[in-house]
Design an enzyme around this catalytic site. Structure first.
Site, short mmCIF file in Angstrom:
data_model
loop_
_atom_site.label_atom_id
_atom_site.label_comp_id
_atom_site.label_asym_id
_atom_site.label_seq_id
_atom_site.Cartn_x
_atom_site.Cartn_y
_atom_site.Cartn_z
N LYS A 83 0.86 -1.19 0.00
CA LYS A 83 0.00 0.00 0.00
C LYS A 83 0.90 1.24 0.00
CE LYS A 83 -4.40 0.82 2.28
NZ LYS A 83 -5.16 0.56 3.50
O1 G3P Z 1 -7.80 1.35 5.29
C1 G3P Z 1 -8.14 2.58 4.78
C2 G3P Z 1 -9.52 3.07 5.13
O2 G3P Z 1 -10.47 2.07 4.93
C3 G3P Z 1 -9.63 3.79 6.44
O3 G3P Z 1 -10.96 4.02 6.83
O4 G3P Z 1 -12.62 4.66 8.53
O5 G3P Z 1 -10.19 5.25 8.89
O6 G3P Z 1 -11.55 6.44 7.18
P1 G3P Z 1 -11.34 5.15 7.92
#
Ligand code: G3P
Length: 214
Positions: A83
């Site tokens: 990533k």
């Molecule tokens: O892994 C990346 C993403 O899904 C993070 O989500 O909820 O932290 O905005 P969030």
């Protein structure tokens, strides 16, 4: 649509896998920190459970550093996807990774132009963060539609991985738009199966069953 689970918690991955809901896993530095374990220990344990793509994020922000981390991570297991943040140095690294056969998930995507650049660099996946856009009064799912249209126009191979999913509505919209993957937190995966009429109906069936002579 494929479901990835957005977590580094082993118990969640095991439970969702048993439900047939884990085509892959995505992690990020925040999720790894929440697990309170060493990065590579968690990663290798996840790869023992899940044979599909497992995203592991680099923390370098220069091309050379990103490539060093990417090569190191990719060597650990065949199913590891590196990533990489959607910054100029990241795109340079993604291009080299593509040339070297290292799969990448370009993360922190918030615009259609960023997604176009990720695809041109040769990203395997691009991760637009829909929930975080909704958080700032923008429309996360509208971005997904824009990216899918652009990718389809030019037959770009990069897969759209809907990330920062916060509720079942995001999953429904992603599936209706034909997004390739949604990475979903455990809590939301469980919400997907829930319906109050299912619970009511089941309670009624079980109650009525007691009236049947056994
Ligand atoms: O892994 C990346 C993403 O899904 C993070 O989500 O909820 O932290 O905005 P969030």
């Amino acid at each position: 649509m494929k479901f990835f689970i957005d977590t580094a918690e082993i118990a969640e991955i095991r439970e969702a896998s048993a439900q047939g809901l884990v085509d892959g896993v995505t992690t990020n530095p925040t999720l790894i920190a929440t697990s309170k374990r060493k990065f590579k220990d968690v990663l290798l344990e996840i790869c023992e459970i899940v044979k599909g793509p497992v995203s592991a994020e680099v923390v370098s922000t220069d091309c050379e550093g990103i490539l060093r981390e990417a090569r190191d991570l990719a060597k650990l297991r065949d199913n590891i996807v590196v990533k990489v943040p959607l910054i100029a140095e990241g795109l340079k690294a993604v291009k080299t990774c593509a040339e070297e056969g290292i799969k990448t998930n370009v993360t922190l995507c918030f615009s259609p132009t960023q997604a176009l650049l990720a695809a041109k660099a040769g990203a395997t996946y691009v991760s637009p963060f829909v929930g975080r856009l909704d958080d700032v009064s923008e429309n996360g799912m509208a971005l997904i539609q824009q990216i899918l249209t652009i990718y389809r126009n030019y037959e770009l191979k990069t897969q759209v991985l809907v990330a920062s999913v916060r509720h079942p509505g995001h999953v429904v919209e992603a599936a209706m738009m034909g997004a390739h993957v949604a990475t979903v937190p455990f809590k939301v995966l469980q919400q997907l199966a829930k319906h109050p009429l299912t619970d009511l109906g089941l309670a009624r069936f079980l109650e009525d069953w007691k009236k049947v002579p056994q």
